[in-house]
Design an enzyme around this catalytic site. Sequence first.
Site, mmCIF file in Angstrom:
data_model
loop_
_atom_site.group_PDB
_atom_site.id
_atom_site.type_symbol
_atom_site.label_atom_id
_atom_site.label_comp_id
_atom_site.label_asym_id
_atom_site.label_seq_id
_atom_site.Cartn_x
_atom_site.Cartn_y
_atom_site.Cartn_z
ATOM 1 N N ASP A 53 41.737 29.349 46.744
ATOM 2 C CA ASP A 53 42.913 30.169 46.466
ATOM 3 C C ASP A 53 42.873 30.588 45.002
ATOM 4 O O ASP A 53 42.425 29.820 44.133
ATOM 5 C CB ASP A 53 44.204 29.403 46.743
ATOM 6 C CG ASP A 53 45.432 30.298 46.596
ATOM 7 O OD1 ASP A 53 45.724 31.023 47.559
ATOM 8 O OD2 ASP A 53 46.065 30.276 45.527
ATOM 9 N N GLU A 55 45.015 32.631 41.665
ATOM 10 C CA GLU A 55 46.194 33.261 41.076
ATOM 11 C C GLU A 55 45.680 34.337 40.137
ATOM 12 O O GLU A 55 44.672 34.139 39.424
ATOM 13 C CB GLU A 55 47.048 32.238 40.326
ATOM 14 C CG GLU A 55 47.574 31.099 41.193
ATOM 15 C CD GLU A 55 48.370 31.568 42.400
ATOM 16 O OE1 GLU A 55 49.006 32.648 42.323
ATOM 17 O OE2 GLU A 55 48.359 30.868 43.431
ATOM 18 N N HIS A 195 52.423 28.926 44.821
ATOM 19 C CA HIS A 195 51.692 29.907 44.024
ATOM 20 C C HIS A 195 50.939 29.263 42.861
ATOM 21 O O HIS A 195 50.730 29.898 41.834
ATOM 22 C CB HIS A 195 52.626 31.014 43.528
ATOM 23 C CG HIS A 195 53.207 31.834 44.626
ATOM 24 N ND1 HIS A 195 52.481 32.738 45.369
ATOM 25 C CD2 HIS A 195 54.475 31.864 45.139
ATOM 26 C CE1 HIS A 195 53.257 33.300 46.272
ATOM 27 N NE2 HIS A 195 54.477 32.783 46.153
#
Length: 585
Positions: A53, A55, A195
């Site tokens: 993942d 950001e 997040h």
Amino acid sequence: MGSTAAVREARKQMRARAVARRQREQTTGGWEAQRGFDELGRPLRDLTFCVVDLETTGNSPDNGGMITEIGAVKVRGGEVLGEFQTLVNPHTGIPASIAVLTGITNSMVASAPRIESVLPAFLEFAEGCVLVAHNAPFDIGFLKHFAAQQERPWPRFEVLDTVKIARRVISRDETPNHKLGSLARVFGSPTAPDHRALHDARATVDVLHGMMERLGNLGVLTIEDLAAFSAKVTTAQRKKRHLAEDLPHAPGVYLFKDERGRVLYIGTSKDLRTRVRTYFTASETRSRMGEMVGLAATVQAIECATALEAGVRELRLIAEHKPPYNRRSRRPEKMHFVKLTREPWPRLSLVKQVLDDDADYLGPFGSKKIAEQALQALHDTFPIRQCSDRLPLLPAKSPCVLAELHRCLSPCDRSTTTETYADLVGRVREALRHRPDEVVAAVTERLDDLAGQERFEEAAVHRDRMTSYLRAAARTQRLTGVARLSDLTAIRREDDGRWAVHVVRHGRLAAAGVIPREANAHAYVADLQLSAETVLDAPGPVPAASAEETELVLRWLESPGVRLAHVEGDWTCPVGGAGRRAAKI
């Protein structure tokens, strides 16, 4: 990484089933123990997944978006093997809205490493893994972009997108959407997505394992099954995947049969086993095919030397068995032709078969409607008689309405001479055999006139008539050209480097083969010609096969790389024929 009791229990059950399956394969002689590796694919339990993942500062690297954090979890067989997490200095300001969303601020990344040093470390961590991400095009797109920017080769990762899998597995009754937070709640993940890259990657791991658990109960056990899984493929379909286990990896035809041996469906493929397996485990979602597979008890394979031979055999078998689940090619005998009769005062007639009567024919047409459109285009152009009377009549008849409209030369009332009528018939024959120019000119003039009067619907009718005529004339001329040839042998080098050989006689495929690598090519071709089927010429313009078969053969003969090894007869097509006109439609 922490885990709730539910997730731990699910993983425990996965491991228990894996152990039991391995014991069963070692101790039983059933089909599970005997299936080859290429049939099973790669079991999910044996693969290492890297769930990643990111950001970022924006939605796209092409618009200046930069990576601010990478988080990844490496898992295998339900167990966590390692984790990777680092902030990344984007060397640009983080928008306030992004900082609020992720909690990552400019001060946090000020001393973080740049992507130039982070990316190599991540690729080393993920080496040999299957990459997994939630909305994978976003995360993998960023990683690929910066790899290209650094002129670093991108490894040939396989990629799974948990969003796509979730859309096939999780119904709207369970969750209103397929966002990571919603799915994490469905599967009871102890990590709430917030997040931050590592937290989101951990939640994605729980979602992936939860979906694998469900799919395992449906017989989805390999990465190939997972990548192609569709909820529209029923459990009953998947249970029949063993029907494909004995099929070869070769071109050919496959026949699905029911318990009584009746043929349900016929298809063709360059790889029989791979294609048939898709009906049970992959992307086959047609409701008719699901119904067919439910009735199927066996799958018969007919291995062929070449893909062309497979296509021809498929057409012939469909015509022979007329399977209920095949929608095309079941009635090749149901054809229509436009015929220019051979009689003292010839006329155009719609017929269903070609006779050995030296008449001229246009066709075949797949439907009566299209044949009638082509016939009308000819009648609109040439004032040939349309009555079915045998002429001459004694005494002479009164002229019909068509004669009064100057749309018929009216031989029935003897108002034309045999010479004038013969000249007209010659023009019609030319339009059927060689040149469409007179028909095109007449219909085009009519179209321009109707368009000028804004009678567009009527113009469309005439346009459709001309289209039907041109396509039929082009088809007739192509079929006639190859139907005249008593023997045509052609060769082409295939993708594997070997030479495919086909013998075509009067438009029918008479033999097919592939020259063995160590064989004498000339001797092989000569032997294939000697063993080829004997084919007799058919009457008129039709080939000694169905029009579909001959057109399939023609497409191969006209494909790049084909060489003619032997031709008996003249293979010609009119230079000014209908093909050049039909191609512009």
